[in-house]
Design a protein around this motif. Structure first.
Motif, mmCIF file in Angstrom:
data_model
loop_
_atom_site.group_PDB
_atom_site.id
_atom_site.type_symbol
_atom_site.label_atom_id
_atom_site.label_comp_id
_atom_site.label_asym_id
_atom_site.label_seq_id
_atom_site.Cartn_x
_atom_site.Cartn_y
_atom_site.Cartn_z
ATOM 1 N N ASP B 139 31.024 39.613 32.632
ATOM 2 C CA ASP B 139 31.893 40.597 32.125
ATOM 3 C C ASP B 139 32.862 40.894 33.465
ATOM 4 O O ASP B 139 33.652 41.952 33.121
ATOM 5 N N GLU B 140 32.614 40.459 34.570
ATOM 6 C CA GLU B 140 33.307 40.763 35.613
ATOM 7 C C GLU B 140 34.336 39.665 35.888
ATOM 8 O O GLU B 140 35.330 39.548 36.821
ATOM 9 N N TYR B 141 34.730 38.597 35.032
ATOM 10 C CA TYR B 141 35.768 37.537 35.352
ATOM 11 C C TYR B 141 37.013 38.054 35.340
ATOM 12 O O TYR B 141 37.915 37.664 36.311
ATOM 13 N N ASP B 142 37.603 39.112 34.570
ATOM 14 C CA ASP B 142 38.646 39.911 34.489
ATOM 15 C C ASP B 142 39.122 40.080 36.047
ATOM 16 O O ASP B 142 40.203 40.142 36.522
ATOM 17 N N ILE B 145 39.840 37.609 38.298
ATOM 18 C CA ILE B 145 40.961 36.713 38.304
ATOM 19 C C ILE B 145 42.222 37.777 38.650
ATOM 20 O O ILE B 145 43.152 37.239 39.205
ATOM 21 N N ASP B 230 28.731 29.355 30.766
ATOM 22 C CA ASP B 230 30.147 29.914 30.566
ATOM 23 C C ASP B 230 31.246 29.035 30.158
ATOM 24 O O ASP B 230 31.992 29.478 29.274
ATOM 25 N N TYR B 234 32.816 31.452 27.424
ATOM 26 C CA TYR B 234 34.394 31.934 27.742
ATOM 27 C C TYR B 234 35.050 30.906 28.612
ATOM 28 O O TYR B 234 35.602 31.184 29.685
ATOM 29 N N ASP B 236 38.391 30.179 28.393
ATOM 30 C CA ASP B 236 39.651 30.607 29.041
ATOM 31 C C ASP B 236 39.551 31.420 30.268
ATOM 32 O O ASP B 236 40.233 31.368 31.134
ATOM 33 N N LYS B 237 38.262 32.222 30.362
ATOM 34 C CA LYS B 237 38.074 33.061 31.553
ATOM 35 C C LYS B 237 37.646 32.088 32.635
ATOM 36 O O LYS B 237 38.281 32.211 33.922
ATOM 37 N N LYS B 239 38.555 29.179 33.276
ATOM 38 C CA LYS B 239 39.652 28.336 33.626
ATOM 39 C C LYS B 239 40.731 29.269 34.317
ATOM 40 O O LYS B 239 41.242 28.904 35.394
ATOM 41 N N ALA B 240 40.722 30.433 33.920
ATOM 42 C CA ALA B 240 41.778 31.401 34.555
ATOM 43 C C ALA B 240 41.216 31.803 36.051
ATOM 44 O O ALA B 240 41.915 31.841 36.950
ATOM 45 N N ALA B 241 39.882 31.896 36.078
ATOM 46 C CA ALA B 241 39.249 32.235 37.226
ATOM 47 C C ALA B 241 39.474 31.132 38.552
ATOM 48 O O ALA B 241 39.841 31.287 39.516
#
Ligand code: B12
Lengths: 209, 411
Positions: B139-142, B145, B230, B234, B236-237, B239-241
């Protein structure tokens, strides 16, 4: 339902596979059906891996699904419904902490009916000896991914021999650093650097296949 | 002072290497040599001494290189990379380089949880170790990013580094001061070491370092198995990371230009794990972009394709010819040559398992065959498939390889 479970498992549809298994497990004879189907699915995944169609990412996902499903399936099985074709003590040798390959091999070996006693990573030689004395396995599996581990396997096998246990067991080695030359060097009986082949050879060593 | 002969020798060795990278045939096949834990063992010292006593380690290297000369030798392992802290201090270019390698004394000062040293956390005869763990929750991907450098500094450094747990504390400040003092000392020693090695005909070749963003997440933050899961849970996350980490990672690698580096080393980890579909969607785009951007800035890459890379070979051809060096571990270099000839300089070939477990006569035959197939046409650097010969490696086997290279390595 069995076919659907098999299909969604092999296609890596985790949610669907778990959902069907949950439903199936509560029907009459369902637990045995789930167990057998998942074993079959794991075998198929192994075949696809050996054929180069599946990769470690799929083996990991399959192992994860298998474990998730077994968590709610095994408690519903009667003792005599879980049959084992033999016991293996399995560990990553001293000095080496890589566990992913060992864990993948473990699930696949379990799915093929081998009772696996996992003694962990960075396992001291003596701990192999103790585990052999305690569990009296037919097979010992050693995993090794680093060059340092080659000598570690060799010494472990020597220590097993010194304890007078070598003739009671067959030893199979696996992991990235093993080869025919390494097998001969350390004095093991078989080697495999992929899990599907490792399971096949283990069954052969057990005289099942 | 190095003698003119040695300076000339150093130039010849460097030229040999360069020619291969430029896909040409040098005078002899460039050979990296084979180092590792055996360097310390050969000098009769423990890995602990090798990692903590610079004078002894230098003497061990000199002894080994006198008996086993090569073109660009790899010594023993005396430290572990620490990309987390490097990125955390990315805005302080005078410091980032200092964090690149954690040696024994540095780890005593910093106390990095994922690093273990001989004579400290592991026994005196083991090599230093990197132990991954899950240092970041899913839950810390955001947060990662949004600002990777800030996240690494504020969250991950304290979690991974015992003596920087509480960043503003006197303990942490003292740690940084001690770190600086140690680096001043070890920097001076490195210069001495470079001078000594030049006397043996080895120029020091500064190199830069880049990680595929997804490998950084996998090795340092999420742990390999979690990351693989992952990708399905998740996507999309993840990839964004990876995209968010690309710029910081590039900036870090390009700092190497300040010390004259014209090559970045890139060890790949997840390549073997991923199906071509996952590889091409999540892994390769940011890695490829990194290689291309560095190339634009005049920096080639040496990519270590660890494990089996067979399933992803074709993607290498998406890079422009002459982009750099493909170093292979389990993938057969002969097969790599078939696909990448005239495009990629190939490195590797010596199976370390053979060197440990085989005999001098068999090794002679093995090297002869290997060179016979790999040398023609150039663009080949001979090296062990893994940079670490264990302490127990039979010396006669090592000697046999060097002798065979001498015998069969002329163009
Ligand atoms: C992921 C990884 C790590 C992760 C490990 C995560 C973990 N929890 O396991 C981290 C980042 C922590 C790590 C750490 C280190 N690593 Co590492 N790592 C790898 C990497 C990239 C993949 C290994 C892996 O998991 N492969 C996938 C698995 C599934 O493959 P496998 O183990 O072979 O298993 C398969 C089969 O062999 C079989 N199998 C497995 N076990 C068994 C057992 C039996 C009985 C049988 C029959 C079959 C079987 O089934 C599996 C599925 O097919 C490899 C490079 C590579 N691609 O191989 C380097 C690699 C193994 N690591 C290496 C090194 C050097 C290290 C470190 C020492 C680094 C360091 N300097 O600190 C430390 C380890 C410290 C130690 N003492 O062990 C080197 C080893 C070199 C050497 N000296 O020999 C490698 C080869 C990288 C390289 N090319 O340099 N590593």
């Amino acid at each position: 339902m069995r076919e659907q479970l098999l299909k969604s498992f092999v296609d890596m549809d985790e949610q669907e596979a778990v959902r069907i298994a949950r439903e199936l497990v509560d029907t009459d004879g369902g637990a045995v059906a789930v167990l057998d189907t998942c074993k079959e699915a794991m075998e198929e995944v192994g075949r696809l891996f050996e054929a180069g169609e599946y990769f470690l990412s799929e083996l990991i996902a399959a192992g994860d699904m298998f474990n998730q499903i077994m968590e709610f399936t095994l408690p519903k099985l009667q003792g005599d419904e879980v049959t084992s074709i033999g016991t293996m003590v399995l560990g990553t040798v001293q000095g080496d902490v890589h566990n992913i390959g060992k864990d993948i091999f473990k699930v696949m070996a379990e799915a093929s009916g081998i009772n696996v006693i996992d003694i962990g990573i960075d396992v001291p030689h003596e701990k192999f000896v103790e585990a052999i004395k305690e569990h009296k396995p037919e097979l010992v599996g050693m995993c090794c991914l680093i060059t340092l581990g080659v000598d570690s396997m060799k010494r472990t096998i020597e220590v097993i021999r010194e304890a007078g246990l070598r003739d009671d067991i067959k030893i199979i080695i696996g992991g990235g650093r093993v080869s025919q030359a390494v097998m001969e060097h350390v004095g093991a009986d078989a080697w495999a650097d992929d899990a599907a082949r490792g399971v096949r050879l283990s069954k052969e060593l057990l005289g099942k296949e | 002072m190095p003698s003119p002969e040695m300076l000339k020798l150093a130039e010849e060795r460097a030229a040999r290497y360069r020619a291969a990278i430029e896909l040409k045939e040098p005078d002899r096949v460039p050979f990296t040599g084979m180092g590792g834990d055996v360097v310390a063992a050969y000098a009769g010292i423990s890995s602990y001494e090798y990692c903590f006593d610079p004078e002894k380690s230098l003497q061990a290297i000199i002894k080994y290189l006198k008996d086993f000369p090569s073109d660009r030798p790899i010594g023993g392992m005396s430290g572990i990379g620490n990309a987390i802290t490097q990125l955390a201090f990315l805005d302080y270019p005078d410091l980032t380089g200092l964090f690149a390698m954690v040696d024994g004394p540095t780890n005593d000062i910093l106390g990095v949880d994922y690093i273990r040293f001989p004579g400290r956390e592991v026994d005196e005869y083991s090599s230093p170790q990197f132990i991954g763990a899950e240092y970041m929750k899913a839950d810390e991907y955001d947060e990662l990013i949004a600002d990777p450098v800030k996240f690494l500094f504020e969250k991950i450094v304290p979690r991974t580094t015992r003596n920087l747990r509480d960043l503003g504390s006197p303990a942490a400040l003292a740690t940084m001061a001690r770190f600086g003092m140690h680096k001043a000392r070890s920097g001076a020693f490195m210069q001495k070491q470079a001078a000594e090695l030049l006397k043996l005909g080895y120029k020091s070749e500064p190199a830069s370092f880049f990680l595929a963003p997804l490998d950084f997440i996998s090795d340092n933050l999420r742990d390999t198995v979690n990351l693989v899961k992952d990708l399905r849970r998740y996507p999309d996350k993840v990839k964004a990371a990876a995209e968010a980490l690309l710029e910081p990672m590039l900036k870090l690698a390009l700092l190497g230009k300040n010390i004259g580096a014209d090559m970045a080393f890139i060890p790949l980890h997840l390549n073997e794990y991923l199906s071509p579909k996952l590889y091409n969607e999540f892994y390769w785009p940011t890695l490829k972009e990194g290689i291309l951007r560095m190339l634009q800035e005049g920096m080639k890459s040496q990519v270590f394709f660890e494990g089996w890379h067979d399933a992803h070979m074709e993607s290498v051809l998406e890079l422009p010819a002459g982009w750099g060096v493909g170093y292979f571990e389990k993938t057969d270099v002969r097969k790599a040559k078939k696909i990448l000839k005239g495009h990629t300089c190939i490195m590797g070939g010596i199976d370390v398992g053979m060197v440990i477990a085989s005999t001098p006569a068999k090794l002679d035959e093995y090297i002869k065959e290997l060179l016979g197939e790999m040398m023609p046409g150039g663009g080949f650097i001979l090296s062990p498939n893994i940079g670490n010969l264990p302490r127990e490696t039979p010396i006669e086997n090592i000697a046999a390889v060097y002798e065979a290279v001498e015998k069969y390595g002329k163009y």
